[in-house]
Design a protein around this motif. Structure first.
Motif, PDB file in Angstrom:
ATOM      1  N   LEU A 199       0.837  -1.060   0.027  1.00  0.00           N
ATOM      2  CA  LEU A 199       0.114   0.005  -0.006  1.00  0.00           C
ATOM      3  C   LEU A 199       0.912   1.292   0.025  1.00  0.00           C
ATOM      4  O   LEU A 199       0.300   2.310   0.429  1.00  0.00           O
ATOM      5  N   ARG A 201       2.148   4.559  -0.986  1.00  0.00           N
ATOM      6  CA  ARG A 201       1.590   5.528  -2.125  1.00  0.00           C
ATOM      7  C   ARG A 201       2.623   6.043  -3.118  1.00  0.00           C
ATOM      8  O   ARG A 201       3.665   6.340  -2.756  1.00  0.00           O
ATOM      9  N   GLU A 203       2.905   8.483  -4.715  1.00  0.00           N
ATOM     10  CA  GLU A 203       3.460   9.768  -4.753  1.00  0.00           C
ATOM     11  C   GLU A 203       4.617   9.741  -3.805  1.00  0.00           C
ATOM     12  O   GLU A 203       5.455  10.911  -3.851  1.00  0.00           O
ATOM     13  N   ARG A 204       4.948   8.774  -2.957  1.00  0.00           N
ATOM     14  CA  ARG A 204       6.082   8.851  -2.133  1.00  0.00           C
ATOM     15  C   ARG A 204       7.154   8.474  -3.067  1.00  0.00           C
ATOM     16  O   ARG A 204       8.522   8.559  -2.370  1.00  0.00           O
ATOM     17  N   SER A 249       2.084  12.234   5.305  1.00  0.00           N
ATOM     18  CA  SER A 249       2.377  11.459   3.881  1.00  0.00           C
ATOM     19  C   SER A 249       2.994  12.461   2.896  1.00  0.00           C
ATOM     20  O   SER A 249       2.825  13.656   3.056  1.00  0.00           O
ATOM     21  N   GLY A 250       3.144  11.930   1.790  1.00  0.00           N
ATOM     22  CA  GLY A 250       3.645  12.609   0.620  1.00  0.00           C
ATOM     23  C   GLY A 250       5.381  12.813   0.717  1.00  0.00           C
ATOM     24  O   GLY A 250       5.790  13.444  -0.025  1.00  0.00           O
ATOM     25  N   ILE A 311       3.259  -1.092  -4.519  1.00  0.00           N
ATOM     26  CA  ILE A 311       2.685   0.094  -4.541  1.00  0.00           C
ATOM     27  C   ILE A 311       1.161  -0.216  -4.956  1.00  0.00           C
ATOM     28  O   ILE A 311       0.769  -0.826  -5.988  1.00  0.00           O
ATOM     29  N   ALA A 312       0.344   0.565  -4.176  1.00  0.00           N
ATOM     30  CA  ALA A 312      -1.091   0.997  -4.766  1.00  0.00           C
ATOM     31  C   ALA A 312      -1.986  -0.411  -5.088  1.00  0.00           C
ATOM     32  O   ALA A 312      -2.501  -0.665  -5.926  1.00  0.00           O
ATOM     33  N   GLN A 314      -4.449  -1.598  -3.528  1.00  0.00           N
ATOM     34  CA  GLN A 314      -5.703  -1.622  -2.761  1.00  0.00           C
ATOM     35  C   GLN A 314      -6.692  -2.567  -3.429  1.00  0.00           C
ATOM     36  O   GLN A 314      -7.342  -3.310  -2.550  1.00  0.00           O
ATOM     37  N   ASP A 344       0.459   6.193   7.501  1.00  0.00           N
ATOM     38  CA  ASP A 344      -0.020   5.928   6.100  1.00  0.00           C
ATOM     39  C   ASP A 344      -0.639   4.664   6.220  1.00  0.00           C
ATOM     40  O   ASP A 344      -1.795   4.249   5.382  1.00  0.00           O
ATOM     41  N   ASP A 348      -4.508   3.665   5.114  1.00  0.00           N
ATOM     42  CA  ASP A 348      -4.704   2.857   3.977  1.00  0.00           C
ATOM     43  C   ASP A 348      -5.289   1.652   4.213  1.00  0.00           C
ATOM     44  O   ASP A 348      -6.149   1.125   3.658  1.00  0.00           O
TER      45      ASP A 348
END
Length: 389
Positions: A199, A201, A203-204, A249-250, A311-312, A314, A344, A348
């Motif tokens: 999970l 993110r 954008e990280r 986050s980010g 990543i991602a 979900q 995070d 998530d």
């Protein structure tokens, strides 16, 4: 010191050697090798028993070793413990071989009467590296299935655990384990994820990581040179409280930090020797030895970043059954982990699985959680199992 050999070095001077490497990449064509052999084939045959015992990762360091031959190459498994208890499959991280999960696995055997199965993932430890395939969920899933079917006892059929086996994944292994559970829920009794990927993110990822791992314009030979150089120099981190300093986050991160973050830090809890019979063995030493002696490690590391379920994920996680069905989900995060941020991850995971369907615990450690917090992790896992209906 071995611990001083693994922190990333970020300078990338364009020397004459690099220019030659770049020109060689541009002028050379050819297919990748189908198979890159592990130290099992390239190093061990020339060593004496005494030499093998002195290795940073001795071939008999963990009990129940077996080497499984398959169409993808040969890989190493370790399996031990009672056949009358829970069956637990543990999947390690992106850079550490099975050695990193030994402290937790041994506690599961001693404290909970489990039978455990560990795998050196492709390109790590004593496992070959397929050279012409992406290191994606399909490749790792097939390795898990091969490991299960190679066991001298049944893990999935008659004579095996009636309620299925428990699967645990650490870091990259968390992404692999959750993907496996989503695809084969009928095999799985519960899921435990230790500072898991899956999970993260998108954008990280910093721009440099996106360029190196996604851009078709970054030469592959240059990338391998840079990754190996980055993983082989500098000084080990001290485990400062990253979460306290970067709680939102980010924040971009550099995946080249992952190998050093999977190692115990200078201020980490001391659980004693990793392996009593080999007091010289350490996770740091094993990772550095692997980096220097396994010709397929760098390729497997890079391909896992590109293709593994990191990543991602979900949508895939939504297929993990919960709420009274098997499997149930336990997530353990590290308070000072700079790779998988606990805040995070909690947000998530709850968004995907539902707050009522996942138990989330934060331990006082970093990304190296299974090595330095195995005692606390084992206790929480035991409590989690005791709540089963």
């Amino acid at each position: 010191m071995v611990s001083n050999l693994l922190q990333p070095t970020y300078a990338l001077p364009l020397t004459a050697g690099l220019a030659v490497l770049l020109l060689g990449h541009l002028s050379t064509r050819g297919s990748p090798p189908q198979l890159i052999p592990s130290p099992l084939k390239t190093v061990l045959p020339s060593l004496t028993d005494s030499d093998k015992a002195g290795l940073p990762y001795p071939p008999d360091a963990l009990p129940g070793a077996r080497d499984v031959t398959s169409p993808y190459g040969t890989f190493r498994c370790y399996e031990w413990g009672s056949t009358n208890g829970r069956f637990v499959l543990l999947v390690h991280g992106i850079s550490t071989p099975s050695l990193a999960l030994y402290p937790l696995a041994q506690r599961l055997v001693n404290e909970h009467g489990c039978r455990v199965l560990l795998i050196d993932l492709w390109g790590r430890g004593y496992s070959d590296a397929p050279g012409d395939l992406p290191y994606d969920a399909r490749l790792y899933t097939s390795q898990i299935l091969l490991a299960l079917t190679s066991s001298p006892v049944s893990w999935t059929g008659a004579g095996g655990p009636a309620d299925g086996f428990d699967i645990m994944g650490y870091s990259l292994g968390g992404g692999i384990a959750s993907n496996f559970a989503a695809n084969f829920p009928h095999m799985i009794r519960s899921v435990t994820l230790l500072t898991p990927a899956g999970l993260i993110r998108p954008e990280r990822r910093g721009w440099a990581m996106r360029l190196m791992y996604s851009s078709p314009f970054f030469p592959e030979a240059l990338l391998k040179w840079f990754v190996k150089r980055s993983l082989g120099g500098g000084k080990a981190t001290t485990g400062t409280n990253y979460q306290a300093q970067n709680s939102k986050s980010g924040i971009s991160f550099n995946i080249l930090n992952a190998p050093s973050e999977e190692l115990p830090k200078e201020n980490a809890p001391d659980e004693g020797p990793l392996i009593e019979t080999y007091p010289h063995v350490s996770v740091a030493g094993a990772v550095n030895w692997q980096l220097m002696t396994h010709p397929g490690f760098i390729s497997s590391f890079i391909s896992s970043i590109r293709h593994a379920p990191n990543i991602a994920q979900q949508e895939m996680w939504r297929h993990i059954p919960t709420a009274g069905q098997k499997p149930k989900v336990l997530i353990l995060a590290g308070e000072t982990d700079p790779i998988i941020l606990a805040d995070d991850l909690r947000e998530d995971a709850i968004a995907v699985l539902g707050e009522e369907n996942v138990r989330f615990e934060v331990l006082s450690c970093g990304h190296e959680l299974p090595v330095t917090c195995s005692e606390q992790a084992s206790a929480i896992i035991g409590q989690f199992w005791s709540l089963e209906l």
